[in-house]
Design a protein around this motif. Sequence first.
Motif, PDB file in Angstrom:
ATOM      1  N   MET A   1     -42.519 -40.087  17.508  1.00  0.00           N
ATOM      2  CA  MET A   1     -43.208 -38.936  18.095  1.00  0.00           C
ATOM      3  C   MET A   1     -42.195 -37.790  18.193  1.00  0.00           C
ATOM      4  N   SER A   2     -42.571 -36.643  17.706  1.00  0.00           N
ATOM      5  CA  SER A   2     -41.671 -35.503  17.760  1.00  0.00           C
ATOM      6  C   SER A   2     -41.576 -34.970  19.192  1.00  0.00           C
ATOM      7  N   ILE A   3     -40.541 -34.194  19.440  1.00  0.00           N
ATOM      8  CA  ILE A   3     -40.365 -33.607  20.778  1.00  0.00           C
ATOM      9  C   ILE A   3     -41.515 -32.670  21.100  1.00  0.00           C
ATOM     10  N   GLN A   4     -41.974 -31.886  20.116  1.00  0.00           N
ATOM     11  CA  GLN A   4     -43.086 -30.964  20.358  1.00  0.00           C
ATOM     12  C   GLN A   4     -44.354 -31.736  20.744  1.00  0.00           C
ATOM     13  N   ALA A   5     -44.597 -32.848  20.088  1.00  0.00           N
ATOM     14  CA  ALA A   5     -45.779 -33.644  20.415  1.00  0.00           C
ATOM     15  C   ALA A   5     -45.671 -34.216  21.823  1.00  0.00           C
ATOM     16  N   TYR A   6     -44.475 -34.667  22.192  1.00  0.00           N
ATOM     17  CA  TYR A   6     -44.261 -35.183  23.538  1.00  0.00           C
ATOM     18  C   TYR A   6     -44.471 -34.082  24.570  1.00  0.00           C
ATOM     19  N   GLN A   7     -43.902 -32.909  24.318  1.00  0.00           N
ATOM     20  CA  GLN A   7     -44.049 -31.799  25.260  1.00  0.00           C
ATOM     21  C   GLN A   7     -45.514 -31.385  25.385  1.00  0.00           C
ATOM     22  N   ARG A   8     -46.220 -31.357  24.278  1.00  0.00           N
ATOM     23  CA  ARG A   8     -47.634 -31.001  24.301  1.00  0.00           C
ATOM     24  C   ARG A   8     -48.424 -32.021  25.134  1.00  0.00           C
ATOM     25  N   ALA A   9     -48.130 -33.298  24.938  1.00  0.00           N
ATOM     26  CA  ALA A   9     -48.815 -34.341  25.705  1.00  0.00           C
ATOM     27  C   ALA A   9     -48.481 -34.240  27.182  1.00  0.00           C
ATOM     28  N   ALA A  10     -47.220 -33.941  27.497  1.00  0.00           N
ATOM     29  CA  ALA A  10     -46.813 -33.825  28.898  1.00  0.00           C
ATOM     30  C   ALA A  10     -47.521 -32.664  29.574  1.00  0.00           C
ATOM     31  N   THR A  11     -47.626 -31.528  28.895  1.00  0.00           N
ATOM     32  CA  THR A  11     -48.270 -30.378  29.520  1.00  0.00           C
ATOM     33  C   THR A  11     -49.765 -30.590  29.663  1.00  0.00           C
ATOM     34  N   GLN A  12     -50.367 -31.350  28.787  1.00  0.00           N
ATOM     35  CA  GLN A  12     -51.797 -31.620  28.905  1.00  0.00           C
ATOM     36  C   GLN A  12     -52.081 -32.554  30.074  1.00  0.00           C
ATOM     37  N   ALA A  13     -51.086 -33.358  30.465  1.00  0.00           N
ATOM     38  CA  ALA A  13     -51.283 -34.318  31.547  1.00  0.00           C
ATOM     39  C   ALA A  13     -50.943 -33.735  32.915  1.00  0.00           C
ATOM     40  N   GLU A  14     -50.224 -32.630  32.954  1.00  0.00           N
ATOM     41  CA  GLU A  14     -49.802 -32.043  34.219  1.00  0.00           C
ATOM     42  C   GLU A  14     -50.796 -30.996  34.704  1.00  0.00           C
ATOM     43  N   SER A  15     -50.904 -30.901  36.018  1.00  0.00           N
ATOM     44  CA  SER A  15     -51.729 -29.848  36.599  1.00  0.00           C
ATOM     45  C   SER A  15     -50.952 -28.534  36.523  1.00  0.00           C
ATOM     46  N   PRO A  16     -51.639 -27.394  36.628  1.00  0.00           N
ATOM     47  CA  PRO A  16     -50.918 -26.115  36.638  1.00  0.00           C
ATOM     48  C   PRO A  16     -49.866 -26.056  37.745  1.00  0.00           C
ATOM     49  N   ARG A  17     -50.181 -26.614  38.887  1.00  0.00           N
ATOM     50  CA  ARG A  17     -49.227 -26.623  40.001  1.00  0.00           C
ATOM     51  C   ARG A  17     -47.982 -27.433  39.647  1.00  0.00           C
ATOM     52  N   ASP A  18     -48.183 -28.579  38.986  1.00  0.00           N
ATOM     53  CA  ASP A  18     -47.049 -29.399  38.562  1.00  0.00           C
ATOM     54  C   ASP A  18     -46.201 -28.681  37.510  1.00  0.00           C
ATOM     55  N   LEU A  19     -46.869 -27.991  36.596  1.00  0.00           N
ATOM     56  CA  LEU A  19     -46.146 -27.219  35.577  1.00  0.00           C
ATOM     57  C   LEU A  19     -45.298 -26.126  36.219  1.00  0.00           C
ATOM     58  N   GLU A  20     -45.873 -25.427  37.195  1.00  0.00           N
ATOM     59  CA  GLU A  20     -45.134 -24.371  37.888  1.00  0.00           C
ATOM     60  C   GLU A  20     -43.941 -24.967  38.636  1.00  0.00           C
ATOM     61  N   TYR A  21     -44.149 -26.092  39.290  1.00  0.00           N
ATOM     62  CA  TYR A  21     -43.064 -26.743  40.017  1.00  0.00           C
ATOM     63  C   TYR A  21     -41.930 -27.105  39.057  1.00  0.00           C
ATOM     64  N   ARG A  22     -42.288 -27.684  37.919  1.00  0.00           N
ATOM     65  CA  ARG A  22     -41.280 -28.080  36.932  1.00  0.00           C
ATOM     66  C   ARG A  22     -40.546 -26.853  36.380  1.00  0.00           C
ATOM     67  N   ALA A  23     -41.282 -25.783  36.117  1.00  0.00           N
ATOM     68  CA  ALA A  23     -40.661 -24.552  35.614  1.00  0.00           C
ATOM     69  C   ALA A  23     -39.672 -23.998  36.641  1.00  0.00           C
ATOM     70  N   PHE A  24     -40.082 -23.975  37.909  1.00  0.00           N
ATOM     71  CA  PHE A  24     -39.171 -23.506  38.954  1.00  0.00           C
ATOM     72  C   PHE A  24     -37.960 -24.424  39.060  1.00  0.00           C
ATOM     73  N   GLY A  25     -38.170 -25.718  38.919  1.00  0.00           N
ATOM     74  CA  GLY A  25     -37.048 -26.662  38.962  1.00  0.00           C
ATOM     75  C   GLY A  25     -36.037 -26.390  37.858  1.00  0.00           C
ATOM     76  N   ASN A  26     -36.539 -26.118  36.658  1.00  0.00           N
ATOM     77  CA  ASN A  26     -35.648 -25.856  35.525  1.00  0.00           C
ATOM     78  C   ASN A  26     -34.842 -24.573  35.715  1.00  0.00           C
ATOM     79  N   VAL A  27     -35.518 -23.488  36.083  1.00  0.00           N
ATOM     80  CA  VAL A  27     -34.776 -22.222  36.212  1.00  0.00           C
ATOM     81  C   VAL A  27     -33.866 -22.240  37.435  1.00  0.00           C
ATOM     82  N   THR A  28     -34.273 -22.913  38.489  1.00  0.00           N
ATOM     83  CA  THR A  28     -33.426 -22.998  39.681  1.00  0.00           C
ATOM     84  C   THR A  28     -32.178 -23.825  39.391  1.00  0.00           C
ATOM     85  N   ALA A  29     -32.343 -24.908  38.653  1.00  0.00           N
ATOM     86  CA  ALA A  29     -31.176 -25.717  38.275  1.00  0.00           C
ATOM     87  C   ALA A  29     -30.187 -24.889  37.452  1.00  0.00           C
ATOM     88  N   ALA A  30     -30.694 -24.055  36.561  1.00  0.00           N
ATOM     89  CA  ALA A  30     -29.817 -23.190  35.763  1.00  0.00           C
ATOM     90  C   ALA A  30     -29.088 -22.174  36.652  1.00  0.00           C
TER      91      ALA A  30
END
Length: 115
Positions: A1-30
């Motif tokens: 499974m390619s990384i893009q396919a995995y990422q696409r599957a992960a985003t389809q399984a997450e709620s918008p709130r979970d996606l926002e939380y993960r995005a904030f986690g990534n930029v905050t860690a940086a």
Amino acid sequence: MSIQAYQRAATQAESPRDLEYRAFGNVTAALVRAKEASPPPAQMAEALDANRRLWNVLSADCSTPENRLPQTLRGQIISLALWVSKYSSEVLRDGADLEPLIDINRAMMEGLSAR
């Protein structure tokens, strides 16, 4: 499974709130890494730009009539996005502390994790 396919599957399984939380986690860690490591200016600018882009996306979303958040909360998020943009410039230009940006992101993450 390619990384893009995995990422696409992960985003389809997450709620918008979970996606926002993960995005904030990534930029905050940086931002935290940038604060602790005193990286080269290009890396600092990259972390700040990723954070600013996240806030710009939130601001744009809050400005659409389809957004279902309360009007007051939408206005507050837009105001915070404007502040983040202005303060990020101060960090780059004047060497202002990253901590206020980290704090605001962590507060957003707390709000997103409240169920």
